[in-house]
Design a protein around this motif. Sequence first.
Motif, PDB file in Angstrom:
ATOM      1  N   GLU A  19       0.818  -1.209   0.000  1.00  0.00           N
ATOM      2  CA  GLU A  19       0.000   0.000   0.000  1.00  0.00           C
ATOM      3  C   GLU A  19       0.856   1.266   0.000  1.00  0.00           C
ATOM      4  N   ASP A  20       1.980   1.224   0.705  1.00  0.00           N
ATOM      5  CA  ASP A  20       2.831   2.410   0.792  1.00  0.00           C
ATOM      6  C   ASP A  20       3.429   2.797  -0.556  1.00  0.00           C
ATOM      7  N   TYR A  21       3.484   1.837  -1.494  1.00  0.00           N
ATOM      8  CA  TYR A  21       4.074   2.125  -2.799  1.00  0.00           C
ATOM      9  C   TYR A  21       3.048   1.974  -3.933  1.00  0.00           C
ATOM     10  N   ALA A  22       1.769   1.963  -3.585  1.00  0.00           N
ATOM     11  CA  ALA A  22       0.729   1.752  -4.579  1.00  0.00           C
ATOM     12  C   ALA A  22       0.731   2.837  -5.647  1.00  0.00           C
ATOM     13  N   MET A  23       1.206   4.037  -5.306  1.00  0.00           N
ATOM     14  CA  MET A  23       1.217   5.131  -6.281  1.00  0.00           C
ATOM     15  C   MET A  23       2.177   4.871  -7.440  1.00  0.00           C
ATOM     16  N   LEU A  24       3.062   3.877  -7.294  1.00  0.00           N
ATOM     17  CA  LEU A  24       4.018   3.561  -8.354  1.00  0.00           C
ATOM     18  C   LEU A  24       3.399   2.691  -9.437  1.00  0.00           C
TER      19      LEU A  24
END
Length: 487
Positions: A126-131
């Motif tokens: 979730e912490d890197y979902a923007m990638l």
Amino acid sequence: MLQYKYNMLEKVCVVMNNEEKNRILGEESVEQIKIPAPEEEVKPKKKTGKIILIIILLLVAVAIGLYFGLKKLSTNPLSIYKNAINDTYNLVDNYLKESFDNLYNVNINEEPIKIDSNFTLNTNEEDYAMLNNFEYNLSLGLNLPNEQMNLSFGLSDEEGSIMNLLLAFINDRMYLESDELYNVPLDLGPSELDFSGINFDEVSTFDYNTIHIILETTKNILIDSLDENKFTIIDSTIEMNNEQVSVKKLTYLLDEENMKRTMDYITTEMKNNDEFITALSDVTGLTSEEIRSSLEEDIDYSNFTDIEINLFLNNKDDIIAGNLIENEEELIKFTIEDKLFDLFIGDEYNSITMTKEENTLNISYNKYEEEIFFISLTDEENKETIEYRTNSYGDDMIIKVELSNIKSSENSYSADIILDYSMTSYGVESKFNLEGNMEIVNAELDNIDTTNSVNVDNLTEEESLVFYENLLELLDRIGLTDLSSIL
């Protein structure tokens, strides 16, 4: 214990080549290829140095070579051992020649080089979902003779290009170019990058001829070191797949006298071969003096025990198994059945296993019957796959890299790439997937036209605001609104 066995293995492998003979004993014995339980710990013996590792690897390669199509042999022990070494040498040498002929090669100290990559990234974190759901372009350009380097980053989605950014180091200054951020290149000021510190001269580089010299010299020395009086042949029986198989057992004995003679011969021949020492220096990065000093190290034979190297032939004179025995314990064993080759080194506490079947090679290290790490290499037509997994204190990590559509020449290398990474810790799995392509090529760098650049320190308040607003707009578009609020 394992280290001791490997030290002994170094001394042993050094010997799989002397002169040969054939003492045929009219005896029969029953042997089983299995590992007896290890006994008490033994202090490690003094090693002969880094050079002996080459001999160990070559000896293991002999066993592998047998699997890769060693032709049927006569039952003369010396001929069998010589042919095993020669055939393995030819196999490895031809493979390396073919590989080097198609190998991309560049002198980074003298030629410009560009590395381009395009890929997508997906993760369940979730912490890197923007990638997720973006296409990335990363490039590195390096021109050491002109003291230039640049880094570029591109980002796009299904709607089109989002941004392109180029960071260049030119004439001891750093420049930034991005139409999305500002309409002219920005001079970021003096660069602290020291190109004199980016030097690949000290990196060990070598070509096919260097490896060829090492392999051929080592092969010849090993063969010439064989003692024909230390070979025997007897009829025997071994157990394979729970069946008793009648075999001819070919034994090469390394008693203390033979071991001393062999080690003295090998180290002397290596030390006196300037071409071999120079080639080894090119590969290892050690100086010729360091290599010769390593070869001159004393070997402690005070705890030496006899070593047997055995090959087993079936009734068709095909090699189907082999082992290395010290103190009645198998330190190395291998079997060849149909298209499957198995190699085992170690004991029930620590062991390395290698399995080769078709076009896949598997290597694993186990401790107390628990797999610590595992590597799998698969080579198919125009496709290569590497899988690595490890287990440490309950954390399982798996990395898999797949290269396909591979194209290689003297001045370029390209391939499609898939990289999968997963880490499981306390029952929670984190996964990352990268898919794209990469290219390495000799080419001039994408330079920035600095004639109309603006020094960032000379920007007016209004010009700085334009840059800032463009940056916020980009961050919002890629979903980094939290970051834009901080700015």
